[in-house]
Design a protein around this motif. Sequence first.
Motif, PDB file in Angstrom:
ATOM      1  N   SER A 184       3.078  69.000   0.028  1.00 29.98           N
ATOM      2  CA  SER A 184       4.181  68.101  -0.323  1.00 29.98           C
ATOM      3  C   SER A 184       4.909  67.588   0.920  1.00 29.98           C
ATOM      4  N   LYS A 185       4.685  68.237   2.069  1.00 24.14           N
ATOM      5  CA  LYS A 185       5.346  67.815   3.301  1.00 24.14           C
ATOM      6  C   LYS A 185       4.481  66.901   4.169  1.00 24.14           C
ATOM      7  N   LEU A 186       3.252  66.657   3.749  1.00 23.50           N
ATOM      8  CA  LEU A 186       2.407  65.758   4.525  1.00 23.50           C
ATOM      9  C   LEU A 186       3.032  64.368   4.582  1.00 23.50           C
ATOM     10  N   PRO A 187       3.024  63.728   5.746  1.00 26.44           N
ATOM     11  CA  PRO A 187       3.584  62.371   5.815  1.00 26.44           C
ATOM     12  C   PRO A 187       2.733  61.400   5.025  1.00 26.44           C
ATOM     13  N   PRO A 188       3.310  60.282   4.592  1.00 22.92           N
ATOM     14  CA  PRO A 188       2.514  59.295   3.845  1.00 22.92           C
ATOM     15  C   PRO A 188       1.305  58.841   4.673  1.00 22.92           C
ATOM     16  N   ARG A 189       0.194  58.687   4.000  1.00 22.44           N
ATOM     17  CA  ARG A 189      -1.029  58.248   4.670  1.00 22.44           C
ATOM     18  C   ARG A 189      -0.971  56.739   4.909  1.00 22.44           C
ATOM     19  N   VAL A 190      -1.405  56.300   6.089  1.00 27.97           N
ATOM     20  CA  VAL A 190      -1.521  54.868   6.375  1.00 27.97           C
ATOM     21  C   VAL A 190      -2.836  54.407   5.768  1.00 27.97           C
ATOM     22  N   ALA A 191      -2.758  53.790   4.598  1.00 32.10           N
ATOM     23  CA  ALA A 191      -3.961  53.545   3.805  1.00 32.10           C
ATOM     24  C   ALA A 191      -4.675  52.249   4.152  1.00 32.10           C
ATOM     25  N   GLU A 192      -3.934  51.197   4.506  1.00 28.36           N
ATOM     26  CA  GLU A 192      -4.598  49.915   4.725  1.00 28.36           C
ATOM     27  C   GLU A 192      -3.805  49.054   5.693  1.00 28.36           C
ATOM     28  N   ARG A 193      -4.458  48.019   6.182  1.00 32.41           N
ATOM     29  CA  ARG A 193      -3.838  47.084   7.109  1.00 32.41           C
ATOM     30  C   ARG A 193      -3.001  46.052   6.356  1.00 32.41           C
ATOM     31  N   ALA A 194      -2.125  45.406   7.116  1.00 30.58           N
ATOM     32  CA  ALA A 194      -1.361  44.301   6.542  1.00 30.58           C
ATOM     33  C   ALA A 194      -2.310  43.160   6.181  1.00 30.58           C
ATOM     34  N   PRO A 195      -2.025  42.418   5.140  1.00 28.59           N
ATOM     35  CA  PRO A 195      -2.905  41.303   4.742  1.00 28.59           C
ATOM     36  C   PRO A 195      -3.150  40.344   5.907  1.00 28.59           C
ATOM     37  N   GLY A 196      -4.414  39.984   6.090  1.00 29.40           N
ATOM     38  CA  GLY A 196      -4.775  39.034   7.137  1.00 29.40           C
ATOM     39  C   GLY A 196      -5.009  39.637   8.501  1.00 29.40           C
ATOM     40  N   SER A 197      -4.732  40.921   8.681  1.00 31.05           N
ATOM     41  CA  SER A 197      -4.940  41.550   9.989  1.00 31.05           C
ATOM     42  C   SER A 197      -6.423  41.824  10.211  1.00 31.05           C
ATOM     43  N   PHE A 198      -6.867  41.578  11.411  1.00 28.16           N
ATOM     44  CA  PHE A 198      -8.273  41.790  11.757  1.00 28.16           C
ATOM     45  C   PHE A 198      -8.637  43.270  11.678  1.00 28.16           C
ATOM     46  N   GLU A 199      -9.819  43.566  11.162  1.00 24.28           N
ATOM     47  CA  GLU A 199     -10.358  44.930  11.184  1.00 24.28           C
ATOM     48  C   GLU A 199     -11.670  44.934  11.958  1.00 24.28           C
ATOM     49  N   PRO A 200     -11.851  45.832  12.917  1.00 27.12           N
ATOM     50  CA  PRO A 200     -13.126  45.926  13.628  1.00 27.12           C
ATOM     51  C   PRO A 200     -14.274  46.174  12.650  1.00 27.12           C
ATOM     52  N   LYS A 201     -15.375  45.513  12.894  1.00 27.61           N
ATOM     53  CA  LYS A 201     -16.515  45.595  11.990  1.00 27.61           C
ATOM     54  C   LYS A 201     -16.998  47.026  11.813  1.00 27.61           C
ATOM     55  N   ILE A 202     -16.908  47.829  12.876  1.00 28.13           N
ATOM     56  CA  ILE A 202     -17.443  49.187  12.777  1.00 28.13           C
ATOM     57  C   ILE A 202     -16.682  50.008  11.749  1.00 28.13           C
ATOM     58  N   GLU A 203     -15.376  49.773  11.616  1.00 29.81           N
ATOM     59  CA  GLU A 203     -14.609  50.525  10.623  1.00 29.81           C
ATOM     60  C   GLU A 203     -14.968  50.074   9.208  1.00 29.81           C
ATOM     61  N   THR A 204     -15.233  48.787   9.040  1.00 32.12           N
ATOM     62  CA  THR A 204     -15.683  48.302   7.735  1.00 32.12           C
ATOM     63  C   THR A 204     -17.004  48.949   7.339  1.00 32.12           C
ATOM     64  N   LEU A 205     -17.942  49.008   8.293  1.00 30.73           N
ATOM     65  CA  LEU A 205     -19.251  49.587   8.004  1.00 30.73           C
ATOM     66  C   LEU A 205     -19.157  51.081   7.722  1.00 30.73           C
ATOM     67  N   ILE A 206     -18.351  51.787   8.507  1.00 22.96           N
ATOM     68  CA  ILE A 206     -18.210  53.227   8.277  1.00 22.96           C
ATOM     69  C   ILE A 206     -17.601  53.484   6.899  1.00 22.96           C
ATOM     70  N   ARG A 207     -16.562  52.720   6.556  1.00 23.39           N
ATOM     71  CA  ARG A 207     -15.918  52.919   5.258  1.00 23.39           C
ATOM     72  C   ARG A 207     -16.897  52.674   4.115  1.00 23.39           C
ATOM     73  N   GLN A 208     -17.694  51.618   4.235  1.00 20.15           N
ATOM     74  CA  GLN A 208     -18.670  51.319   3.184  1.00 20.15           C
ATOM     75  C   GLN A 208     -19.655  52.467   3.010  1.00 20.15           C
ATOM     76  N   ARG A 209     -20.076  53.070   4.106  1.00 15.75           N
ATOM     77  CA  ARG A 209     -21.109  54.105   4.028  1.00 15.75           C
ATOM     78  C   ARG A 209     -20.544  55.493   3.739  1.00 15.75           C
ATOM     79  N   GLN A 210     -19.300  55.759   4.153  1.00 14.33           N
ATOM     80  CA  GLN A 210     -18.714  57.057   3.828  1.00 14.33           C
ATOM     81  C   GLN A 210     -18.463  57.186   2.327  1.00 14.33           C
ATOM     82  N   GLY A 211     -18.207  56.089   1.653  1.00 15.31           N
ATOM     83  CA  GLY A 211     -18.064  56.122   0.198  1.00 15.31           C
ATOM     84  C   GLY A 211     -16.854  56.870  -0.295  1.00 15.31           C
ATOM     85  N   LEU A 212     -15.731  56.758   0.418  1.00 15.80           N
ATOM     86  CA  LEU A 212     -14.526  57.489   0.023  1.00 15.80           C
ATOM     87  C   LEU A 212     -13.555  56.612  -0.770  1.00 15.80           C
ATOM     88  N   GLN A 213     -14.033  55.498  -1.281  1.00 18.14           N
ATOM     89  CA  GLN A 213     -13.152  54.577  -1.996  1.00 18.14           C
ATOM     90  C   GLN A 213     -12.537  55.214  -3.234  1.00 18.14           C
TER      91      GLN A 213
END
Length: 538
Positions: free
Chosen positions: A214-243
């Motif tokens: 209950s004391k864990l800080p809020p997780r930073v879940a996503e970027r602000a709309p329109g902010s660039f994301e490095p392609k490698i993070e997109t690919l890792i997220r797709q393959r890790q399957g933690l959606q």
Amino acid sequence: MSTRPHIIIFNPDQMQCDALAHMGRNPAAQTPFLDRFAGNEAASYRNAYCQNPVCVPSRCSFLTGLYPHVHGHRTMRYMLHSEESSLFSELKAAGYHVWMNARNDFLPGQDEAAFAKHASEIFYGNDVPPAPGPLQDLRGQPGSRNYYSHYKGQLGLDENGRNYSSDDEVVDAAIARAKAPTPNGEPLCLFLGLMCPHPPYQAEEPYFSAIDRSKLPPRVAERAPGSFEPKIETLIRQRQGLQDYTEADWDALRATYAAMCLKIDRQFQRLCEGLREAGIYDDCAIFFFSDHGDYQGQFGLSEKNQNTFEEGLVRVPLLIKPPKGVPVAPGIRDGLVELVDFYATAMDLAGVRPDHTQFGRSLRASLADPAAPLREYACCEGGRLAGEVHCDESHATAPEGARPVNEYWPRMKAQEDDTAHTKATMLRCGKYKYVRRLYEPDQLFDLEADPGETRDLAAAPELAPVLADLRLKMLDWYQATCDVVPFRYDGRMNGEMIWAHLKHRLPPERKAEVMALAARNLPMYRILQWASGESSTL
């Protein structure tokens, strides 16, 4: 000090700076001994940056005082080669007895001579039964949400009520080494390269249940709309399957990571108590730091990545207790430092001069004075050039869907993409962080207004002067550190070449003298001066 201090290096793997409770950014963190250590005996650096966000390049950097780009240490498969020295080889040459465990991640396994060069004694371990594994198989089948999460949960206990890991074995072996005399009374250098809190995320009692989720800080879940994301993070997220991970799932993973850090705290306490029992604690320079950090769910990602630079990946713990006689004002330092500064500080406290150009800065003055100036900026780098296959670090040896598949497959597979695995460099200066990506857009973050790095400001017109200034600073840094010149001079001519210039001036019986001077690698002009009588000494 009349004698050289013992150098003690406690190096957990993949530990974020915010895992330290005394940093105040994670209310769930529990590191009671490290908190007391920082409050009473050591300087603790809030903004210490590694120079690469994965193990081997980071270690090759902080053990040499060189940035990864200087000798091309940009991959997990390129370690220190025979011609390269390190803190350990230099301390050993200066009379230290260097002990380390085999899990060091900087010496190439195929080079037995390298181990002899950099260490007096290697502890290989695994002399005790394997510790119990997880209570449940949480990974499941391919396609399940935990398959690539690295989350294993609670570990079992043995018949003695413990989970005695390889890290525990290393700590106890280091204590035993500290309590035994060295062969010739040499000062000790102990390097404990531990595994935790590196994934898999798993911990035993009493650590597993000690963290209040209950004391864990809020997780930073996503970027602000329109902010660039490095392609490698997109690919890792797709393959890790933690959606499908819920916040409760992420909390379980993050709490287990915090539990692993709590065990690290206990192991470090045990080492310090052992040094006291050995009667050498006051004479030790003690360094506690990690090689890099961990995503911990930021942007829906687990584990780490080699060419992105979120604070959780690149800002690490760094605590230093100097030996007696070296002034220290315990507490937190807020200025910027780099892990190459560890190398410079350890060499300074040991009284050993580096045998090569290095870029670390000794923190001795900062230990005594919290207000002492530190760095204007800190840098970190990673990635590779397109087509640089030997640097792709791919371990994708089985097709997707096969079992078993390496749990690092999502990241390793993503690194096969030239654009995704682009060379990239971070520069942190003041409140801004600038990231230059060779094949992708630049990034700029205001860490005061946006500590989660969700809003990319690189395209903001009002910040164009800031972006231009940071680019010039990065250029200055690269120009100042792009190479090093060996300390050893090379002769342009051998003895026969020099004699060819002098044999018409000197009688033949003088050739032996000329050859002897040439063997001393003296510049030819000095030998010519001597031969012409302009100089009588060489």
